[in-house]
Design a protein around this motif. Sequence first.
Motif, short mmCIF file in Angstrom:
data_model
loop_
_atom_site.label_atom_id
_atom_site.label_comp_id
_atom_site.label_asym_id
_atom_site.label_seq_id
_atom_site.Cartn_x
_atom_site.Cartn_y
_atom_site.Cartn_z
N GLN A 7 0.71 -1.17 0.17
CA GLN A 7 0.09 0.17 0.16
C GLN A 7 0.95 1.26 0.10
OE1 GLN A 7 -2.59 0.38 3.24
NE2 GLN A 7 -3.95 1.94 2.19
N ILE A 8 1.85 1.34 0.79
CA ILE A 8 2.91 2.28 0.93
C ILE A 8 3.48 2.20 -0.62
CG2 ILE A 8 4.95 3.26 1.82
CD1 ILE A 8 4.17 1.80 4.42
N THR A 9 3.88 1.51 -1.08
CA THR A 9 4.54 1.29 -2.66
C THR A 9 3.45 2.22 -3.51
OG1 THR A 9 5.83 -0.49 -2.08
CG2 THR A 9 5.79 0.18 -4.15
N GLU A 10 2.21 1.71 -3.32
CA GLU A 10 1.29 2.32 -4.09
C GLU A 10 1.15 3.85 -4.05
OE1 GLU A 10 -0.53 1.01 -7.15
OE2 GLU A 10 1.04 -0.48 -6.81
N LEU A 11 1.15 3.99 -2.96
CA LEU A 11 0.72 5.50 -2.68
C LEU A 11 2.12 6.50 -3.26
CD1 LEU A 11 -0.45 5.56 1.09
CD2 LEU A 11 -1.87 5.95 -1.09
N LYS A 12 3.41 5.74 -2.99
CA LYS A 12 4.42 6.63 -3.62
C LYS A 12 4.67 6.45 -5.03
CE LYS A 12 8.26 5.84 -1.50
NZ LYS A 12 9.67 5.24 -1.15
N ARG A 13 3.79 5.47 -5.67
CA ARG A 13 4.06 5.52 -7.22
C ARG A 13 4.26 6.66 -7.98
NH1 ARG A 13 3.58 0.80 -9.08
NH2 ARG A 13 3.37 0.72 -11.53
N GLU A 14 3.36 7.67 -7.83
CA GLU A 14 3.57 8.96 -8.60
C GLU A 14 4.83 9.59 -8.10
OE1 GLU A 14 0.33 11.78 -8.94
OE2 GLU A 14 -1.14 10.12 -8.71
N GLU A 15 5.21 9.46 -6.88
CA GLU A 15 6.58 10.21 -6.49
C GLU A 15 8.05 9.54 -7.35
OE1 GLU A 15 8.92 10.41 -2.33
OE2 GLU A 15 6.85 10.54 -2.29
N LEU A 16 7.79 8.04 -7.11
CA LEU A 16 8.72 7.38 -7.91
C LEU A 16 8.88 7.63 -9.45
CD1 LEU A 16 7.95 3.81 -6.02
CD2 LEU A 16 10.37 5.28 -5.86
N MET A 17 7.62 7.84 -9.80
CA MET A 17 7.60 8.00 -11.69
C MET A 17 8.59 9.58 -11.80
SD MET A 17 6.64 5.47 -12.92
CE MET A 17 6.08 6.05 -14.68
N ASP A 22 13.31 12.83 -13.12
CA ASP A 22 14.19 13.70 -12.88
C ASP A 22 15.46 13.04 -13.16
OD1 ASP A 22 12.35 15.72 -11.95
OD2 ASP A 22 12.46 15.35 -9.83
N LEU A 23 15.70 11.71 -12.48
CA LEU A 23 17.10 11.01 -12.78
C LEU A 23 17.35 10.88 -14.16
CD1 LEU A 23 16.39 8.27 -10.04
CD2 LEU A 23 18.23 9.93 -9.91
N ALA A 24 16.39 10.63 -15.14
CA ALA A 24 16.76 10.34 -16.65
C ALA A 24 17.07 11.76 -17.05
CB ALA A 24 15.45 10.09 -17.21
N LEU A 25 16.72 13.04 -16.64
CA LEU A 25 17.06 14.22 -17.09
C LEU A 25 18.55 14.57 -16.79
CD1 LEU A 25 13.91 16.52 -16.44
CD2 LEU A 25 14.78 15.72 -18.51
N GLN A 26 18.71 14.07 -15.38
CA GLN A 26 20.19 13.86 -14.81
C GLN A 26 21.19 13.29 -15.60
OE1 GLN A 26 20.52 13.41 -10.56
NE2 GLN A 26 18.36 14.25 -10.13
N PHE A 27 20.87 12.13 -16.00
CA PHE A 27 21.62 11.02 -16.69
C PHE A 27 21.93 11.91 -17.94
CE2 PHE A 27 22.25 7.92 -19.82
CZ PHE A 27 22.75 7.02 -19.12
N TYR A 28 21.12 12.25 -18.83
CA TYR A 28 21.35 13.05 -20.23
C TYR A 28 22.12 14.40 -19.87
CZ TYR A 28 18.85 9.13 -21.96
OH TYR A 28 18.57 7.94 -22.47
N MET A 48 17.88 4.47 -10.35
CA MET A 48 16.52 4.11 -11.11
C MET A 48 16.32 2.88 -11.23
SD MET A 48 17.43 6.65 -14.61
CE MET A 48 15.53 6.78 -14.99
N ALA A 49 17.31 1.68 -11.06
CA ALA A 49 16.81 0.43 -11.09
C ALA A 49 16.32 0.05 -9.77
CB ALA A 49 18.17 -0.54 -11.31
N VAL A 50 16.56 0.63 -8.65
CA VAL A 50 15.95 0.63 -7.40
C VAL A 50 14.53 0.97 -7.55
CG1 VAL A 50 16.02 1.19 -4.93
CG2 VAL A 50 18.29 0.31 -6.06
N ASN A 51 14.32 2.16 -7.96
CA ASN A 51 13.04 2.83 -8.03
C ASN A 51 12.15 1.87 -8.62
OD1 ASN A 51 13.55 4.97 -6.58
ND2 ASN A 51 13.80 6.38 -8.47
N ALA A 52 12.79 1.17 -9.97
CA ALA A 52 12.05 0.24 -10.74
C ALA A 52 11.54 -0.80 -9.84
CB ALA A 52 12.95 -0.13 -12.09
N VAL A 53 12.27 -1.67 -9.09
CA VAL A 53 11.86 -2.55 -8.45
C VAL A 53 10.73 -2.25 -7.47
CG1 VAL A 53 12.76 -4.14 -6.26
CG2 VAL A 53 14.14 -3.68 -8.13
#
Length: 194
Positions: A7-17, A22-28, A48-53
């Motif tokens: 449930q916590i993970t689902e609530l954090k979904r938008e924040e993780l996305m 932001d990480l992709a922008l930093q990467f590039y 990003m891989a940790v967030n993906a998990v």
Amino acid sequence: MAGDVLQITELKREELMAQQFDLALQFYAIAGDDDLSRQQHREITQKMAVNAVDLALPAIVESVNAGDLQTVALVAPLRGALALVTPETKTYLREQLDKLGYHHVGIELWAQGIKRHPEENRAEVYFEYGYDGKDNSATHAVIMDWGIATGLTTVVSAKALKEVGVDYGRMTVIGMALAEKGRALIEANCVDGD
């Protein structure tokens, strides 16, 4: 406990996305092609891989519960995915599953070499590691790739996994970037008959 964490993970979904974006922008934004820039790219990609998990965890747990599954496989279509499917990613997934009480679920690392022929709108698997020649009926596969522009690599990856016993319903696809064309191809091609 599993329900609370999910449930916590689902609530954090938008924040993780948003973090992924932001990480992709930093990467590039990293300039250069030297040891320092490669290290910076590596650090961002691992975050990003940790967030993906975390993003994949609800689907993994739902699949494990529904099918009494025994294994989760992190699948790397070779190229950029090798930066995502790492020992650190595997360790993080193990920690998350243990927190949820899924100590019995094993984690495997699978790899696929996929050659794309974009001019012909096709791709082919030329290398398979970790899953061929075994019973995969109790496995949930998480296909991780850096970017999914056309979806061609992902569809070929998923079809190869289906051929060795992993139904589409037991797969999660995680792309650090996903174009609408790629999403449409995956949704049109990776559906079980039921």
